[in-house]
Design a protein around this motif. Structure first.
Motif, short mmCIF file in Angstrom:
data_model
loop_
_atom_site.label_atom_id
_atom_site.label_comp_id
_atom_site.label_asym_id
_atom_site.label_seq_id
_atom_site.Cartn_x
_atom_site.Cartn_y
_atom_site.Cartn_z
N GLU A 70 66.41 -52.82 -119.92
CA GLU A 70 64.27 -52.19 -119.38
C GLU A 70 63.53 -52.91 -120.35
OE1 GLU A 70 63.66 -51.89 -116.81
OE2 GLU A 70 65.21 -51.46 -115.51
N GLY A 71 62.61 -53.34 -120.10
CA GLY A 71 61.70 -53.28 -121.82
C GLY A 71 61.94 -54.86 -122.05
N THR A 72 63.21 -55.31 -121.53
CA THR A 72 63.42 -56.46 -122.78
C THR A 72 63.13 -58.09 -121.79
OG1 THR A 72 65.44 -56.56 -122.99
CG2 THR A 72 64.26 -55.15 -124.41
N THR A 73 62.93 -57.71 -120.94
CA THR A 73 63.04 -59.39 -120.40
C THR A 73 61.61 -59.76 -120.62
OG1 THR A 73 61.20 -58.19 -118.61
CG2 THR A 73 63.21 -57.55 -118.03
N GLY A 74 61.68 -61.31 -119.73
CA GLY A 74 60.58 -62.41 -120.66
C GLY A 74 61.12 -63.32 -120.93
N SER A 75 60.40 -63.81 -121.42
CA SER A 75 61.22 -65.69 -122.03
C SER A 75 61.76 -65.39 -123.05
CB SER A 75 60.46 -66.86 -121.91
OG SER A 75 60.87 -67.98 -122.22
N ALA A 121 79.81 -91.04 -128.09
CA ALA A 121 79.44 -89.18 -126.96
C ALA A 121 80.44 -88.54 -127.52
CB ALA A 121 78.86 -89.74 -126.39
N SER A 122 79.44 -87.02 -127.79
CA SER A 122 80.41 -86.00 -127.54
C SER A 122 79.43 -85.27 -127.35
CB SER A 122 81.48 -85.93 -129.04
OG SER A 122 81.96 -84.05 -129.25
N THR A 123 80.21 -83.83 -126.54
CA THR A 123 78.90 -82.23 -125.79
C THR A 123 79.25 -82.09 -127.59
OG1 THR A 123 81.60 -81.46 -125.23
CG2 THR A 123 80.05 -82.52 -123.37
N ASP A 124 78.93 -81.79 -128.35
CA ASP A 124 78.39 -81.54 -129.90
C ASP A 124 78.22 -81.82 -130.40
OD1 ASP A 124 81.59 -79.40 -129.92
OD2 ASP A 124 82.31 -80.53 -131.47
N LYS A 125 77.08 -82.85 -129.79
CA LYS A 125 75.89 -83.03 -130.05
C LYS A 125 74.52 -83.20 -129.55
CE LYS A 125 78.27 -84.88 -133.29
NZ LYS A 125 78.54 -85.24 -134.37
N GLU A 126 75.30 -82.00 -128.22
CA GLU A 126 74.38 -82.67 -127.12
C GLU A 126 73.37 -80.93 -127.31
OE1 GLU A 126 73.80 -83.58 -124.58
OE2 GLU A 126 75.52 -84.71 -123.98
N VAL A 127 71.79 -80.54 -127.36
CA VAL A 127 71.29 -79.51 -127.90
C VAL A 127 72.24 -78.62 -127.47
CG1 VAL A 127 69.26 -78.38 -127.64
CG2 VAL A 127 69.36 -81.20 -128.18
N GLN A 128 71.76 -77.50 -127.99
CA GLN A 128 72.51 -76.10 -128.03
C GLN A 128 72.03 -75.16 -127.76
OE1 GLN A 128 75.77 -75.55 -130.82
NE2 GLN A 128 76.15 -77.70 -130.77
N THR A 129 70.67 -74.72 -127.65
CA THR A 129 69.54 -74.37 -127.15
C THR A 129 69.35 -74.03 -125.79
OG1 THR A 129 67.39 -75.47 -127.70
CG2 THR A 129 68.58 -73.94 -130.08
N ILE A 130 69.22 -73.12 -125.22
CA ILE A 130 68.34 -72.74 -124.00
C ILE A 130 67.46 -71.44 -124.31
CG2 ILE A 130 70.16 -71.31 -123.66
CD1 ILE A 130 70.32 -71.84 -121.08
N THR A 131 65.79 -71.90 -123.13
CA THR A 131 65.11 -71.03 -122.60
C THR A 131 65.10 -70.38 -121.66
OG1 THR A 131 64.04 -72.19 -124.55
CG2 THR A 131 62.90 -71.20 -122.83
N TRP A 132 65.20 -69.35 -121.27
CA TRP A 132 65.59 -68.89 -120.20
C TRP A 132 64.02 -67.91 -119.71
CZ3 TRP A 132 67.84 -71.21 -116.44
CH2 TRP A 132 68.20 -71.14 -115.46
N ASN A 133 64.07 -67.56 -118.73
CA ASN A 133 63.08 -66.48 -118.66
C ASN A 133 63.56 -65.01 -117.92
OD1 ASN A 133 60.65 -65.63 -118.21
ND2 ASN A 133 60.68 -65.63 -115.91
N PHE A 134 63.66 -64.50 -117.72
CA PHE A 134 64.43 -62.81 -117.62
C PHE A 134 64.04 -62.02 -116.66
CE2 PHE A 134 67.35 -64.80 -121.44
CZ PHE A 134 69.03 -64.81 -120.71
N ASN A 135 63.69 -62.13 -115.69
CA ASN A 135 62.69 -61.78 -115.00
C ASN A 135 63.71 -59.79 -114.38
OD1 ASN A 135 60.79 -63.16 -114.95
ND2 ASN A 135 61.78 -64.22 -113.06
N ALA A 136 64.78 -59.66 -115.20
CA ALA A 136 65.78 -58.60 -114.46
C ALA A 136 66.41 -57.97 -115.54
CB ALA A 136 66.58 -58.63 -113.20
N PRO A 137 66.43 -57.06 -115.92
CA PRO A 137 67.66 -56.14 -116.75
C PRO A 137 68.75 -56.79 -116.91
CG PRO A 137 66.90 -54.34 -115.74
CD PRO A 137 65.74 -55.55 -115.22
#
Length: 398
Positions: A70-75, A121-137
């Motif tokens: 609780e309170g840490t939701t958001g992007s 190509a290899s999936t190891d070379k794919e970008v490994q970061t993700i940005t997500w908007n968490f609306n619920a704990p």
């Protein structure tokens, strides 16, 4: 001619979310020949791929658990950990170059009707970061994934076929190939155990990896057990043991000598410069241009051949450092008891003709050259020579 047809069979395994797609024969490019169709002597040095089967598996490639209070939701922008690596591979090579490998993966794409990677190509070379908007704990699994596509392919070559009754013809024949692996577009998301998701989907796989139903721990234990078994397996024997004699064991040489050259008898294969490298040079009676043709055992439905140089007693071979690449050069090397760089399959014209196509057993590549000219290097090409210059004359000298 009756068109090729296949039966598609889908197999769904809920625990692993694997979708299998297999068939006895898949769709080919309209420009490609099919096994059983007629070909000509100009086709002896050509090779085409045909996809035999395909298996499509949703696969999680990157994963991370994340607890939102609780309170840490958001992007949030998070770095994921590698879960499963998928590398594009055709046969034994992961270096996808223009030619047979690209054609094979193009046929795979048409076969499964899904965009797939057709490059190194290899999936190891794919970008490994993700940005997500968490609306619920809650307890989340963040994932990236794709559809792994794997299966078997074959090659088709032009070769002499015995029609019976003393009649022969040249036809396209199917030859063994190997296995391939590639993958489709990458997807990403976040999942909780409470979320309702489709079965056999990447989201369902992410729930399993999150441990929502206790499957993840069991699968990790099974993987550890498999890894232990692999670690205890004996190492494969190393090829390249030098034979005590120039002719490898199990091979018998024709008593005659031969030249290998262009059908117009202007150029022949030999080491005119004494450098070890095989080039085209002028048609000659010099012993450097003479080869002993030696037959050995059958493999993959064809007789294996080695070509031993009369001058130095060495075997025709693809250079070791270039053996897996399009354009790999040919050389004379010490004859080895076991070395598939020195083994060739010979595709022949109709009876009475000396025209042949030469294929390297190690790679399946066909022999040719960038241009027909004196001094030009003899090389291997994955699909052979489209202009018909991969057809050579196997000319008996004595």
């Amino acid at each position: 001619m009756k068109p090729l047809s296949g039966i598609l069979t889908f197999v769904v395994a809920a625990a692993s979310a694997i979708v299998g797609l297999s068939t006895a024969a898949g769709p080919a490019s309209a420009a490609d020949p099919a096994p059983g169709q007629p070909c000509s002597a100009a086709d002896l040095g050509k090779r085409y791929p045909v996809v035999k089967s395909a298996r499509v598996e949703p696969t999680i490639t990157h994963f991370k658990t994340f607890f939102v209070t609780e309170g840490t939701t958001g992007s949030q922008t998070l770095t994921l950990e590698t879960s499963t690596t998928i590398t594009v591979e055709v046969g034994t090579t992961t270096q996808i170059q223009a030619g047979f490998n690209i054609l094979t993966l193009g046929r795979v794409e048409a076969f499964v009707n899904r965009t797939v990677k057709k490059i190194t190509a290899s999936t190891d070379k794919e970008v490994q970061t993700i940005t997500w908007n968490f609306n619920a704990p809650g307890y989340y699994g963040l994932f990236k994934g794709t559809r792994k596509v794997s299966g078997e392919y074959a090659g088709i070559n032009c070769d002499r076929v015995d029609l019976g009754g003393g009649a022969f013809a040249t036809q396209w024949v199917e030859r063994p190939g190997g296995t391939y692996t590639t993958y489709s577009v990458m997807e990403e998301g976040a999942i909780r155990c409470a979320d309702a998701v489709p079965p056999n989907s990447l989201m369902r796989l992410a729930q399993i990896q999150l441990g929502c139903d206790g499957v993840a721990a069991r699968e990790r234990a099974e993987e550890r057990a498999k890894a232990g078994r692999r670690a205890g397996e004996p190492a494969a024997g190393k090829p390249g043991v030098i034979a005590p004699l120039a002719v490898p064991p199990g091979f018998t040489c024709d008593s005659a000598l031969y030249r290998i050259g262009t059908p117009d008898r202007l150029l022949a294969f030999y080491d005119a410069s004494n450098s070890g490298e095989i080039r085209h040079a002028g048609w000659t009676s010099n012993s450097r241009a003479y080869w002993r043709v030696c037959q050995g055992p059958q493999s993959n439905g064809k007789t294996e051949y080695v070509f031993v140089g009369q001058h130095g007693g060495n075997c025709l071979a693809v250079m070791g450092a270039e053996e897996t690449g399009d354009g790999g050069r040919l050389e004379e090397a010490n004859c080895a008891a076991v070395d598939d760089r020195q083994r060739f399959y010979v595709y022949q014209d109709v009876a009475g003709s000396n025209l042949v196509g030469l294929q390297v057993k190690r790679t399946g590549f066909m022999i040719g050259q960038a241009r027909l000219a004196s001094g030009e290097q003899i090389r291997q090409y994955s699909t052979g020579m489209a202009d018909g210059t991969g057809t050579f004359l196997l000319d008996k000298v004595t």
